[in-house]
Write a protein that holds these residues in place. Structure first.
Motif, PDB file in Angstrom:
ATOM      1  N   ALA A 169       0.817  -1.221   0.000  1.00 50.05           N
ATOM      2  CA  ALA A 169       0.000   0.000   0.000  1.00 50.05           C
ATOM      3  C   ALA A 169       0.846   1.264   0.000  1.00 50.05           C
ATOM      4  O   ALA A 169       0.313   2.371  -0.157  1.00 50.05           O
ATOM      5  CB  ALA A 169      -0.920  -0.004   1.227  1.00 50.05           C
ATOM      6  N   ASP A 170       2.140   1.115   0.169  1.00 50.29           N
ATOM      7  CA  ASP A 170       3.017   2.285   0.272  1.00 50.29           C
ATOM      8  C   ASP A 170       3.621   2.610  -1.092  1.00 50.29           C
ATOM      9  O   ASP A 170       4.477   1.881  -1.592  1.00 50.29           O
ATOM     10  CB  ASP A 170       4.123   1.990   1.298  1.00 50.29           C
ATOM     11  CG  ASP A 170       5.016   3.197   1.535  1.00 50.29           C
ATOM     12  OD1 ASP A 170       4.882   4.191   0.774  1.00 50.29           O
ATOM     13  OD2 ASP A 170       5.836   3.146   2.446  1.00 50.29           O
ATOM     14  N   PRO A 171       3.199   3.710  -1.685  1.00 46.85           N
ATOM     15  CA  PRO A 171       3.709   4.020  -3.033  1.00 46.85           C
ATOM     16  C   PRO A 171       5.189   4.400  -3.033  1.00 46.85           C
ATOM     17  O   PRO A 171       5.818   4.422  -4.089  1.00 46.85           O
ATOM     18  CB  PRO A 171       2.836   5.200  -3.468  1.00 46.85           C
ATOM     19  CG  PRO A 171       2.322   5.812  -2.204  1.00 46.85           C
ATOM     20  CD  PRO A 171       2.239   4.708  -1.198  1.00 46.85           C
ATOM     21  N   GLU A 172       5.732   4.695  -1.862  1.00 46.61           N
ATOM     22  CA  GLU A 172       7.143   5.090  -1.806  1.00 46.61           C
ATOM     23  C   GLU A 172       8.100   3.898  -1.836  1.00 46.61           C
ATOM     24  O   GLU A 172       9.293   4.063  -1.996  1.00 46.61           O
ATOM     25  CB  GLU A 172       7.410   5.894  -0.513  1.00 46.61           C
ATOM     26  CG  GLU A 172       6.626   7.181  -0.394  1.00 46.61           C
ATOM     27  CD  GLU A 172       6.998   8.170  -1.495  1.00 46.61           C
ATOM     28  OE1 GLU A 172       8.195   8.325  -1.777  1.00 46.61           O
ATOM     29  OE2 GLU A 172       6.072   8.753  -2.098  1.00 46.61           O
ATOM     30  N   GLU A 173       7.555   2.721  -1.617  1.00 45.32           N
ATOM     31  CA  GLU A 173       8.439   1.541  -1.584  1.00 45.32           C
ATOM     32  C   GLU A 173       9.095   1.315  -2.950  1.00 45.32           C
ATOM     33  O   GLU A 173       8.433   1.432  -3.984  1.00 45.32           O
ATOM     34  CB  GLU A 173       7.647   0.283  -1.210  1.00 45.32           C
ATOM     35  CG  GLU A 173       7.343   0.150   0.265  1.00 45.32           C
ATOM     36  CD  GLU A 173       8.568  -0.241   1.077  1.00 45.32           C
ATOM     37  OE1 GLU A 173       9.666  -0.366   0.511  1.00 45.32           O
ATOM     38  OE2 GLU A 173       8.412  -0.416   2.304  1.00 45.32           O
ATOM     39  N   PRO A 174      10.377   0.948  -2.979  1.00 46.45           N
ATOM     40  CA  PRO A 174      11.026   0.662  -4.260  1.00 46.45           C
ATOM     41  C   PRO A 174      10.393  -0.554  -4.939  1.00 46.45           C
ATOM     42  O   PRO A 174       9.764  -1.395  -4.295  1.00 46.45           O
ATOM     43  CB  PRO A 174      12.477   0.359  -3.870  1.00 46.45           C
ATOM     44  CG  PRO A 174      12.636   0.872  -2.501  1.00 46.45           C
ATOM     45  CD  PRO A 174      11.295   0.849  -1.855  1.00 46.45           C
ATOM     46  N   ARG A 175      10.617  -0.650  -6.250  1.00 44.56           N
ATOM     47  CA  ARG A 175      10.001  -1.703  -7.050  1.00 44.56           C
ATOM     48  C   ARG A 175      10.333  -3.102  -6.524  1.00 44.56           C
ATOM     49  O   ARG A 175       9.463  -3.966  -6.399  1.00 44.56           O
ATOM     50  CB  ARG A 175      10.497  -1.580  -8.495  1.00 44.56           C
ATOM     51  CG  ARG A 175       9.850  -2.578  -9.434  1.00 44.56           C
ATOM     52  CD  ARG A 175      10.446  -2.459 -10.826  1.00 44.56           C
ATOM     53  NE  ARG A 175      11.847  -2.877 -10.835  1.00 44.56           N
ATOM     54  CZ  ARG A 175      12.616  -2.895 -11.922  1.00 44.56           C
ATOM     55  NH1 ARG A 175      12.130  -2.485 -13.066  1.00 44.56           N
ATOM     56  NH2 ARG A 175      13.877  -3.296 -11.854  1.00 44.56           N
ATOM     57  N   ALA A 176      11.603  -3.335  -6.191  1.00 49.06           N
ATOM     58  CA  ALA A 176      12.016  -4.676  -5.769  1.00 49.06           C
ATOM     59  C   ALA A 176      11.254  -5.114  -4.518  1.00 49.06           C
ATOM     60  O   ALA A 176      10.892  -6.284  -4.368  1.00 49.06           O
ATOM     61  CB  ALA A 176      13.509  -4.718  -5.517  1.00 49.06           C
ATOM     62  N   VAL A 177      10.999  -4.175  -3.612  1.00 48.01           N
ATOM     63  CA  VAL A 177      10.279  -4.504  -2.373  1.00 48.01           C
ATOM     64  C   VAL A 177       8.808  -4.780  -2.682  1.00 48.01           C
ATOM     65  O   VAL A 177       8.212  -5.733  -2.178  1.00 48.01           O
ATOM     66  CB  VAL A 177      10.431  -3.354  -1.341  1.00 48.01           C
ATOM     67  CG1 VAL A 177       9.762  -3.735  -0.037  1.00 48.01           C
ATOM     68  CG2 VAL A 177      11.893  -3.028  -1.122  1.00 48.01           C
ATOM     69  N   HIS A 178       8.232  -3.934  -3.540  1.00 45.74           N
ATOM     70  CA  HIS A 178       6.843  -4.125  -3.955  1.00 45.74           C
ATOM     71  C   HIS A 178       6.624  -5.510  -4.546  1.00 45.74           C
ATOM     72  O   HIS A 178       5.665  -6.220  -4.192  1.00 45.74           O
ATOM     73  CB  HIS A 178       6.482  -3.085  -5.014  1.00 45.74           C
ATOM     74  CG  HIS A 178       5.632  -1.989  -4.476  1.00 45.74           C
ATOM     75  ND1 HIS A 178       4.359  -2.202  -4.020  1.00 45.74           N
ATOM     76  CD2 HIS A 178       5.885  -0.667  -4.301  1.00 45.74           C
ATOM     77  CE1 HIS A 178       3.865  -1.057  -3.591  1.00 45.74           C
ATOM     78  NE2 HIS A 178       4.771  -0.102  -3.742  1.00 45.74           N
ATOM     79  N   ILE A 179       7.501  -5.882  -5.478  1.00 43.93           N
ATOM     80  CA  ILE A 179       7.318  -7.157  -6.188  1.00 43.93           C
ATOM     81  C   ILE A 179       7.383  -8.325  -5.216  1.00 43.93           C
ATOM     82  O   ILE A 179       6.592  -9.266  -5.276  1.00 43.93           O
ATOM     83  CB  ILE A 179       8.402  -7.309  -7.281  1.00 43.93           C
ATOM     84  CG1 ILE A 179       8.165  -6.283  -8.394  1.00 43.93           C
ATOM     85  CG2 ILE A 179       8.407  -8.718  -7.855  1.00 43.93           C
ATOM     86  CD1 ILE A 179       9.274  -6.227  -9.410  1.00 43.93           C
ATOM     87  N   ARG A 180       8.321  -8.256  -4.296  1.00 43.95           N
ATOM     88  CA  ARG A 180       8.474  -9.360  -3.340  1.00 43.95           C
ATOM     89  C   ARG A 180       7.295  -9.415  -2.363  1.00 43.95           C
ATOM     90  O   ARG A 180       6.848 -10.504  -1.979  1.00 43.95           O
ATOM     91  CB  ARG A 180       9.814  -9.239  -2.614  1.00 43.95           C
ATOM     92  CG  ARG A 180      10.981  -9.670  -3.505  1.00 43.95           C
ATOM     93  CD  ARG A 180      12.316  -9.082  -3.070  1.00 43.95           C
ATOM     94  NE  ARG A 180      13.400  -9.594  -3.894  1.00 43.95           N
ATOM     95  CZ  ARG A 180      13.661  -9.179  -5.136  1.00 43.95           C
ATOM     96  NH1 ARG A 180      12.884  -8.243  -5.695  1.00 43.95           N
ATOM     97  NH2 ARG A 180      14.663  -9.684  -5.829  1.00 43.95           N
ATOM     98  N   ALA A 181       6.813  -8.265  -1.970  1.00 42.74           N
ATOM     99  CA  ALA A 181       5.623  -8.249  -1.098  1.00 42.74           C
ATOM    100  C   ALA A 181       4.433  -8.849  -1.841  1.00 42.74           C
ATOM    101  O   ALA A 181       3.648  -9.627  -1.264  1.00 42.74           O
ATOM    102  CB  ALA A 181       5.325  -6.817  -0.661  1.00 42.74           C
ATOM    103  N   ALA A 182       4.321  -8.529  -3.120  1.00 43.34           N
ATOM    104  CA  ALA A 182       3.238  -9.105  -3.931  1.00 43.34           C
ATOM    105  C   ALA A 182       3.411 -10.617  -4.024  1.00 43.34           C
ATOM    106  O   ALA A 182       2.431 -11.373  -3.984  1.00 43.34           O
ATOM    107  CB  ALA A 182       3.244  -8.474  -5.317  1.00 43.34           C
ATOM    108  N   GLY A 183       4.664 -11.063  -4.134  1.00 47.98           N
ATOM    109  CA  GLY A 183       4.942 -12.499  -4.198  1.00 47.98           C
ATOM    110  C   GLY A 183       4.515 -13.209  -2.923  1.00 47.98           C
ATOM    111  O   GLY A 183       3.880 -14.270  -2.963  1.00 47.98           O
ATOM    112  N   LEU A 184       4.818 -12.589  -1.782  1.00 42.82           N
ATOM    113  CA  LEU A 184       4.451 -13.221  -0.510  1.00 42.82           C
ATOM    114  C   LEU A 184       2.930 -13.285  -0.374  1.00 42.82           C
ATOM    115  O   LEU A 184       2.368 -14.310   0.042  1.00 42.82           O
ATOM    116  CB  LEU A 184       5.073 -12.445   0.657  1.00 42.82           C
ATOM    117  CG  LEU A 184       4.811 -13.012   2.047  1.00 42.82           C
ATOM    118  CD1 LEU A 184       5.320 -14.446   2.163  1.00 42.82           C
ATOM    119  CD2 LEU A 184       5.452 -12.158   3.134  1.00 42.82           C
TER     120      LEU A 184
END
Lengths: 391, 534
Positions: free
Chosen positions: A228-243
């Protein structure tokens, strides 16, 4: 899928023999903690040895950028200075000013005789020194990729200031921790992984999410907050989506799959099976067809179940499929590979020949002689292999 | 551009300041000014490949560098003073002042420069042996005992009395690291007078381990000069002292063999290593002692000590086939057990396993390490991996040499194990029969996978168990609707030689195949069967 699979994939790289490598001369530089309140200035004497100076930013001063030239700002306070006999491969600075960790040795990563990873406290005292032999059992070390100079064990690390831990994540994914208080080496509890999802360093958050995926940890709430945090870098976003996808939370799979074909992040493709299970197989086939990095490693996670798909790709004319069959030890696919040697596509024929020769050895001599007699695009290569089949 | 007059005045000022500087800063001196300026950092960062600021500098510039607030310039100036063999009193005083520098590398550089600066430099070093700071005394002792004495180990009576006395004093220093240097320094000058030899022997028996373990090398160099001073220590009630003595005493000494039965596991490993080295016991005996010591080592410290000796043992015999066959495997298995007993944190065991597997870090070691790991035989259907076939192939030549190779292959050949076909092929190709191999191969005839059944048939024939069991499997596979299975069956038929004659009609039909690969395989099988027939 068990998480040990990740380690096994590395056998492929390790058995391929030691790669040559070169290292640029180490550069003096500065590394700051994620909050920019403490930093370490690394200066050097000689090729790669020198001093590390731990500095506290002046109260009220602007945060120090994460990396920069080896300068100490006017007004900042020097806490400690230590001699480093070997330049570190990486440095992590505590956000509480407790000290800093110097990770392994630049130019010879993972030397198993030494203990180059250390934590230096704010008084300049070295709290511990560890090497990879302290952290991992030998069968695991021997599975890490190797080059002439180094054993490439290191994927990343973070400092857990709350628990007083240096968490070291190797390339096979299962981390070890070292207590910054007394140097005890510990397994990393799930709680430490959960805590790291709030770490101020995004690299630590990304690493912790990788470990969470491999361990199948139920950290959905934290992962959702990251998403939900738009400031998160792409790599973190993708991994959170993976989890979240792994946990069965709808609405995140597309975001995770968007990372599948990234050239600079092949972890996603290689770990599709950890997130999607068997549903990953067609995606990996597609990734292999398009030449995406990490696809071969991902396919290997399915073991021999991936052989039919790889054979189909080979018939389709995808050279990487021959390499995948070789990785899988698919000796039963030898007739399929040998037929591909006759292909008019020289790249495909060459890849199939290499795989067939490695898997079949002297068994395929009659077929290679027949192919040579009929004529192929890789006749010279066949002659070479015929001379070396009985090695 | 700085006018020449100002620069000269600046140099004079620096010389004057240096001459007036105290020999060492007071203990409560403030920290040296930090950090270096950006310009200095650039010179610092240039490394040896870059310009050395003192490369063509004159003595005055070097002297200024010795007093520079930037540590890298002090360090480089001390190195330059040594390289240029400068012996001006002001430079020597500057170097002497650096003996109290807070940074160890700079103290060392200064001490080494003084040690090579003739009598005046030497005098300043000796004077600093009484410095209040232990770091200074250590740097001084290092320089005195290495630079001065390593080239020629002269009898002590030929050395200046001013060195003998500082070494004797250092041997009684309250700082253990200074004591260690003093005692080793005394040992290096090979003293002949009883007083010094008695003192060394007394310290050897009484020093705590942090000093004592470092005396072993120095005291060993004294050899026969020590006479019988150390031999009684073999019977010391303290096992730590017995360990030290066991390292020093000639293994030919009467009673040394009894150490193989010492209650202390570490003493036994030391004795075994030295008796093996002196060829007084065979490899097998040494390996048995070491393996038992590994079993008996019941504390982490004890295990570490035993493992340290093992590492040395392996390192000295890297290419010895006999040792590998007769001894190394026994120890390797004991290490395996020790690892299981102590868990993954058994660093010392892990290191020994890495060091002890000859040849170090080869592909073979990888293969064996993979095979050794229980993770690979967890029996879960979810376990998936590919490259075990490489490990199995590479382990095959070691069957009969290392039991662990055969054990691992038999274990991985069991029903349900992933890549069991690779293990069965390896068991068939191995130069010797692994215990349990026959049963493992036989069981694979009932495998659900036709490729594994064919692997079993070929391994069965290769091991010389007869053609009977293989024939039915091959005949069945030759009738398969899957071309891949038929191809592998043709290879197995060729292995059968004349016993494959039963399949000739079927193979002739396959030889007529339009598929060039099947045709080639069938033709080769026909040739093999007929050649065998002739």
């Amino acid at each position: 899928m068990r998480r040990t699979g990740a380690a096994l994939l590395l056998v492929l790289l390790a058995t391929a023999g030691s790669r040559a490598d070169t290292w640029s001369p180490w550069r003096a530089h500065r590394v700051a903690d994620p909050t920019g309140r403490f930093y370490v200035v690394l200066t050097k004497i000689g090729w790669a040895e020198g001093f590390a100076t731990l500095v506290a930013a002046a109260p009220g001063s602007p945060p120090v950028p994460a990396e920069g030239p080896p300068e100490i700002r006017e007004g900042d306070r020097i806490l400690a200075r230590v001699w480093l006999p070997e330049a570190p491969y990486g440095v992590l600075v505590s956000s509480t000013g407790a000290g800093f960790a110097a990770i392994d040795a630049y130019g010879r990563l993972g030397g198993w005789e030494g203990r180059p990873t250390r934590f230096v406290d704010r008084d300049g005292e070295t709290r511990f020194e560890v090497g990879i032999a302290d952290l991992f059992p030998p069968e695991r070390i021997l599975l890490f990729p190797r080059s002439i100079s180094s054993t490439w064990w290191y994927r990343g690390a973070w400092l857990d200031d709350e628990a007083g831990l240096l968490v070291l994540v190797p390339v096979d994914g299962e981390p070890r921790a070292v207590s910054t208080e007394d140097g005890r080496i510990l397994d990393v509890p799930d709680a430490a992984i959960a805590r790291a999802l709030d770490h101020p360093d995004p690299a630590a958050r990304a690493l912790a999410l990788e470990v969470a995926i491999l361990r199948r940890l139920d950290l959905g709430a934290k992962a959702a907050a990251i998403r939900a945090d738009p400031e998160e870098p792409r790599a973190v976003h993708i991994r959170a989506a993976g989890l979240l996808t792994q946990l069965g939370v709808p609405g995140h799979e597309d975001a995770f799959l968007a990372g599948t074909f990234l050239d600079d992040d092949d972890w996603i493709t290689a770990h599709l099976p950890d997130v999607l299970g068997r549903r990953a197989l067609p995606l990996l086939v597609k990734a292999l067809r398009s030449g995406a990095r990490g696809a071969r490693l991902g396919l290997l996670r399915f073991g021999r179940d991936a052989i039919p798909a790889a054979e189909a790709l080979l018939r389709e004319g995808v050279p990487a499929a021959a390499e995948a069959l070789l990785d899988l030890g698919a000796r039963e696919s030898l007739p399929v590979l040998l037929r591909a040697v006759a292909s008019p596509d020289e790249k495909l024929a060459s890849a199939a020949l290499r795989a067939a020769a490695s898997l079949g050895g002297a068994d395929i001599r009659p077929e290679l002689e027949a192919l040579l007699a009929a004529g192929t695009k890789v006749d010279d290569d066949i002659r070479y292999e015929l001379d070396h089949l009985d090695r | 551009m700085v006018p020449m007059g100002i620069r000269t005045a600046l140099l004079l000022f620096l010389l004057l300041a240096a001459a007036c500087a105290p020999a060492a800063p007071p203990a409560n001196a403030p920290p040296l000014p930090l950090p270096p300026t950006k310009v200095e950092e650039e010179a610092w960062s240039a490394g040896p490949e870059g310009p050395d600021p003192f490369e063509n500098a004159d003595a005055n510039a070097i002297l200024a560098g010795l007093n520079d607030p930037a540590p890298h310039l002090r360090y480089r100036a001390a190195r330059a003073a040594r390289r240029r063999e400068l012996a001006m009193p002001a430079v020597l005083d500057g170097l002497a002042a650096l003996l109290a520098d807070p940074l160890e590398p700079i103290r060392q550089a200064a001490a080494e420069a003084l040690a090579e600066a003739g009598d005046e430099g030497f005098a300043r070093l000796v004077a600093a042996t009484g410095a209040p700071d232990a770091g200074t005394r250590r740097a001084v002792l290092d320089a005195l005992t290495s630079s001065r004495l390593s080239a020629d180990w002269r009898p002590v009576e030929t050395l200046p009395a001013r060195l003998r006395e500082p070494l004797l004093a250092a041997a009684e220093d309250p700082d253990p690291l200074v004591r260690r240097r003093g005692l080793n320094g005394l040992a290096r000058i090979r003293p002949t007078d009883d007083g010094i030899l008695d003192a060394i022997a007394a310290h050897f028996a009484s020093e705590p381990e942090e000093v004592g373990r470092w005396l072993v090398g120095g005291v060993a160099r004294l050899g026969s000069l020590l006479g019988d001073r150390i031999v009684p220590l073999l019977e010391s009630p303290d096992p730590v002292v017995r360990r030290r003595a066991a390292r020093i005493v000639d293994p030919a000494t009467a009673g040394y063999d009894a150490l193989l039965e010492d209650p202390d596991a570490v003493v036994r490993t030391i004795a075994a290593e030295r008796l093996l080295e002196a060829e007084r016991i065979p490899e097998r005996r040494a390996a048995e002692v070491q393996a038992k010591a590994l079993r008996d080592a019941d504390t982490p410290g004890m295990l570490r000590e035993v493992c340290e000796r093992l590492s040395g043992l392996a390192g000295r015999r890297p290419g010895d086939e006999r040792w590998r066959r007769d001894g190394a495997d026994l120890i390797l298995r004991a290490l395996d057990k020790a690892q299981r007993r102590t868990g993954a944190d058994a660093t010392a065991v892990n290191r020994s396993l890495l060091v002890f597997s000859p040849p170090p870090r080869s592909e073979l070691d990888l293969a064996l390490a993979v095979l050794r790991s229980d993770r690979f035989f967890a029996g879960s259907d979810e376990d998936s991996y590919g490259p075990l076939w490489i490990a199995a192939r590479d382990a095959a030549p070691w069957v009969g040499i290392r039991p662990s190779a055969g054990e691992a292959l038999v274990r991985s050949a069991r029903a349900g194990a992933p890549d069991r076909g690779a293990a069965i092929r390896a068991l068939g190709a191995a130069p010797a029969e692994a215990p349990g191999a026959r049963a493992a191969i036989r069981a694979a005839f009932d495998d659900a996978d036709p490729f594994v059944r064919l692997d079993a048939a070929r391994a069965w024939v290769a091991r010389g168990y007869g053609a009977g069991m293989a024939i039915a499997t091959v005949a069945d596979a030759l009738r398969s609707g899957d071309g891949r299975v038929r191809w592998h069956a043709l290879k197995a038929a060729a292995d059968l030689g004349s016993a494959g004659a039963a399949f000739l009609p079927r193979i002739r039909r396959l030889a007529a195949s339009a598929d060039p690969i099947e045709h080639a395989a069938a033709t080769a099988a026909l040739r093999a069967i007929r050649e065998e027939d002739r």
